[in-house]
Design a protein around this motif. Structure first.
Motif, PDB file in Angstrom:
ATOM      1  N   ASP A  95      -3.960  -8.336  14.439  1.00 45.82           N
ATOM      2  CA  ASP A  95      -2.517  -8.246  14.911  1.00 45.82           C
ATOM      3  C   ASP A  95      -2.182  -7.557  15.633  1.00 45.82           C
ATOM      4  O   ASP A  95      -1.439  -8.015  16.955  1.00 45.82           O
ATOM      5  CB  ASP A  95      -1.516  -8.142  13.584  1.00 45.82           C
ATOM      6  CG  ASP A  95      -1.608  -9.395  12.524  1.00 45.82           C
ATOM      7  OD1 ASP A  95      -2.416 -10.395  12.929  1.00 45.82           O
ATOM      8  OD2 ASP A  95      -1.484  -8.926  11.482  1.00 45.82           O
ATOM      9  N   ARG A  96      -2.708  -6.122  15.796  1.00 48.26           N
ATOM     10  CA  ARG A  96      -2.191  -5.163  16.646  1.00 48.26           C
ATOM     11  C   ARG A  96      -2.805  -5.180  17.983  1.00 48.26           C
ATOM     12  O   ARG A  96      -2.195  -5.264  19.153  1.00 48.26           O
ATOM     13  CB  ARG A  96      -2.587  -3.756  16.147  1.00 48.26           C
ATOM     14  CG  ARG A  96      -2.315  -2.590  17.101  1.00 48.26           C
ATOM     15  CD  ARG A  96      -0.850  -2.305  17.038  1.00 48.26           C
ATOM     16  NE  ARG A  96      -0.488  -1.195  18.399  1.00 48.26           N
ATOM     17  CZ  ARG A  96       0.009  -0.032  17.994  1.00 48.26           C
ATOM     18  NH1 ARG A  96       0.819  -0.065  16.928  1.00 48.26           N
ATOM     19  NH2 ARG A  96       0.178   0.813  18.703  1.00 48.26           N
ATOM     20  N   ARG A 108      -0.925  -8.224  19.653  1.00 53.99           N
ATOM     21  CA  ARG A 108       0.432  -7.447  20.472  1.00 53.99           C
ATOM     22  C   ARG A 108       0.179  -6.850  21.825  1.00 53.99           C
ATOM     23  O   ARG A 108       1.192  -6.897  22.576  1.00 53.99           O
ATOM     24  CB  ARG A 108       1.225  -6.775  19.175  1.00 53.99           C
ATOM     25  CG  ARG A 108       1.674  -7.651  18.213  1.00 53.99           C
ATOM     26  CD  ARG A 108       2.726  -6.806  17.350  1.00 53.99           C
ATOM     27  NE  ARG A 108       2.157  -5.787  16.888  1.00 53.99           N
ATOM     28  CZ  ARG A 108       1.501  -5.493  15.471  1.00 53.99           C
ATOM     29  NH1 ARG A 108       1.169  -6.621  14.919  1.00 53.99           N
ATOM     30  NH2 ARG A 108       1.105  -4.312  15.259  1.00 53.99           N
TER      31      ARG A 108
END
Length: 126
Positions: free
Chosen positions: A98-99, A102
């Motif tokens: 997820d990071r 992003r």
């Protein structure tokens, strides 16, 4: 069944980390089976010639990793670490994915970063 731990004071790796790594490896290899009772913090510290705080720090890290579990006054035992470790690794992988997304990393870039980190981590263990 005995705990087979050797702490090398000349090793660049901190004694608590040497202890944590050896217990973890023995637990995952089956040399310390699930349910095996570990020595008390003070007892193991005395046996290894370490400060009690050093052993306590290793036990806390092992507990956080799901390798051991403390059952109050009954003692500290090897946990069914496989399931807990796999769950924690999956959660960490998901958080990283997820990071990375992003941050705009490509899939290849994200994988390369993981491979570099794993290479460094496993090189440190040896």
């Amino acid at each position: 069944m005995t705990l087979n731990i050797s702490i090398d004071p000349d090793n660049a790796t901190a004694p608590y980390e040497q202890l944590r790594a050896q217990i973890s490896e023995q637990a995952h290899a089956g040399a310390l089976p699930v349910g095996h009772k570990l020595p008390t913090v003070r007892g193991l510290a005395e046996d290894l010639g370490l400060a009690a705080n050093t052993v306590a720090k290793a036990y806390r890290a092992l507990d956080a990793d799901g390798v051991i579990e403390t059952r109050g006054r009954n003692g500290t035992f090897i946990a069914a670490a496989g399931d807990a470790a796999e769950r924690q690794a999956a959660a960490a992988a998901q958080a990283y994915a997820d990071r990375a997304q992003r941050l705009g990393l490509s899939r290849a870039g994200a994988l390369a970063a993981v491979e570099d980190a794993l290479r460094a981590a496993y090189t440190k263990q040896k």
